[in-house]
Design an enzyme around this catalytic site. Sequence first.
Site, PDB file in Angstrom:
ATOM      1  N   LYS A   1      -1.684 -13.757  -0.139  1.00 42.93           N
ATOM      2  CA  LYS A   1      -2.553 -14.581  -0.940  1.00 42.93           C
ATOM      3  C   LYS A   1      -2.994 -15.840  -0.199  1.00 42.93           C
ATOM      4  CE  LYS A   1       0.422 -13.627  -4.903  1.00 42.93           C
ATOM      5  NZ  LYS A   1       1.399 -14.272  -5.813  1.00 42.93           N
ATOM      6  N   GLY A   2      -2.190 -16.246   0.774  1.00 43.99           N
ATOM      7  CA  GLY A   2      -2.342 -17.579   1.355  1.00 43.99           C
ATOM      8  C   GLY A   2      -3.686 -17.885   1.988  1.00 43.99           C
TER       9      GLY A   2
ATOM     10  N   GLU B   1      -6.252 -14.893   8.430  1.00 44.86           N
ATOM     11  CA  GLU B   1      -4.880 -15.275   8.049  1.00 44.86           C
ATOM     12  C   GLU B   1      -4.799 -16.786   7.862  1.00 44.86           C
ATOM     13  OE1 GLU B   1      -2.249 -14.365   6.984  1.00 44.86           O
ATOM     14  OE2 GLU B   1      -1.407 -12.551   7.836  1.00 44.86           O
ATOM     15  N   ASP B   2      -3.860 -17.203   7.040  1.00 44.30           N
ATOM     16  CA  ASP B   2      -3.617 -18.637   6.919  1.00 44.30           C
ATOM     17  C   ASP B   2      -2.685 -19.127   8.019  1.00 44.30           C
ATOM     18  OD1 ASP B   2      -1.582 -17.133   5.812  1.00 44.30           O
ATOM     19  OD2 ASP B   2      -1.190 -18.501   4.156  1.00 44.30           O
TER      20      ASP B   2
ATOM     21  N   ASP C   1       3.248 -16.687  12.274  1.00 46.20           N
ATOM     22  CA  ASP C   1       4.599 -17.191  12.534  1.00 46.20           C
ATOM     23  C   ASP C   1       5.243 -16.252  13.569  1.00 46.20           C
ATOM     24  OD1 ASP C   1       7.232 -18.101  12.267  1.00 46.20           O
ATOM     25  OD2 ASP C   1       6.995 -18.537  10.158  1.00 46.20           O
TER      26      ASP C   1
ATOM     27  N   LYS D   1       1.828 -20.928  14.827  1.00 49.87           N
ATOM     28  CA  LYS D   1       3.086 -21.508  15.297  1.00 49.87           C
ATOM     29  C   LYS D   1       3.547 -20.701  16.508  1.00 49.87           C
ATOM     30  CE  LYS D   1       5.177 -23.101  10.929  1.00 49.87           C
ATOM     31  NZ  LYS D   1       6.244 -22.806   9.938  1.00 49.87           N
TER      32      LYS D   1
ATOM     33  N   PHE E   1       7.721 -26.774   7.858  1.00 46.97           N
ATOM     34  CA  PHE E   1       7.410 -25.938   6.698  1.00 46.97           C
ATOM     35  C   PHE E   1       6.250 -26.578   5.950  1.00 46.97           C
ATOM     36  CE2 PHE E   1       8.505 -22.203   4.502  1.00 46.97           C
ATOM     37  CZ  PHE E   1       7.907 -22.374   3.257  1.00 46.97           C
TER      38      PHE E   1
ATOM     39  N   ASP F   1       2.187 -21.481   0.458  1.00 49.28           N
ATOM     40  CA  ASP F   1       3.133 -21.727  -0.633  1.00 49.28           C
ATOM     41  C   ASP F   1       4.566 -21.919  -0.165  1.00 49.28           C
ATOM     42  OD1 ASP F   1       3.599 -18.932   0.149  1.00 49.28           O
ATOM     43  OD2 ASP F   1       4.805 -18.807  -1.678  1.00 49.28           O
TER      44      ASP F   1
ATOM     45  N   ARG G   1       0.263 -23.972  -3.627  1.00 52.11           N
ATOM     46  CA  ARG G   1      -0.949 -23.391  -3.037  1.00 52.11           C
ATOM     47  C   ARG G   1      -2.189 -24.212  -3.387  1.00 52.11           C
ATOM     48  NH1 ARG G   1       0.337 -18.136  -1.129  1.00 52.11           N
ATOM     49  NH2 ARG G   1       1.844 -16.989  -2.381  1.00 52.11           N
TER      50      ARG G   1
END
Length: 181
Positions: A44-45, A100-101, A104, A132, A153, A160, A166
């Site tokens: 969802k991000g 993508e948001d 990682d 990242k 973070f 989220d 969000r």
Amino acid sequence: MEKDIQGVLASTEELSRICDRLAAEITENYRDSGRPLIFVTVLKGSVFFAADLIRRIPLKCELDFMKLSSYGASTESSGFIQVHLDLKRDVKDCDVIVIEDIIDSGRTLQKLKQLLSERGAHSVRTCTLFDKPERRVVDLCADYVGMNIPDAFIVGYGLDYSEQYRNLPYVGILKPSVYQK
Ligand code: PRP
């Protein structure tokens, strides 16, 4: 909600500038491709980023969504990835840009790129708002990157923690006290 944020990583204005830059790069690169262009937004991000990015790209294109899972409710990637929602259309011979948001470990995007390539996409490129690099466990580089960030973070603008935050209109660093309970 704001009391849980220890600092701003990317303001609304910075996010807007990132979208301007990435949209201009993508527009230039795909202007003359002659193939269907499909943006695959990973739920969802990525929804706010995708909405802001795609509206800045004045090319004929389609928008579709996938839902994959890698994190669950914790802050660490599990390494297991499932497809919960799949594309509605065939991507064969299309140019695909995955939005993508954040990247990682890189596992989610690596798996998705492989899947879309196996389905016959002419090209599969990736556009991420945040990266990242120090967290990477697989060999993966995004084609379009908004910002490289340290291993903090972060939440907001779609990102989220346990499904919260969000709706922050900027990206903030979450206070460790929120998730170190
Ligand atoms: C996040 C993010 C990526 C993935 C990145 O999604 O949006 O899809 O994790 O992690 P990786 O590089 O380690 O694979 P998440 O599973 O948190 O879902 P969400 O977007 O619905 O919050």
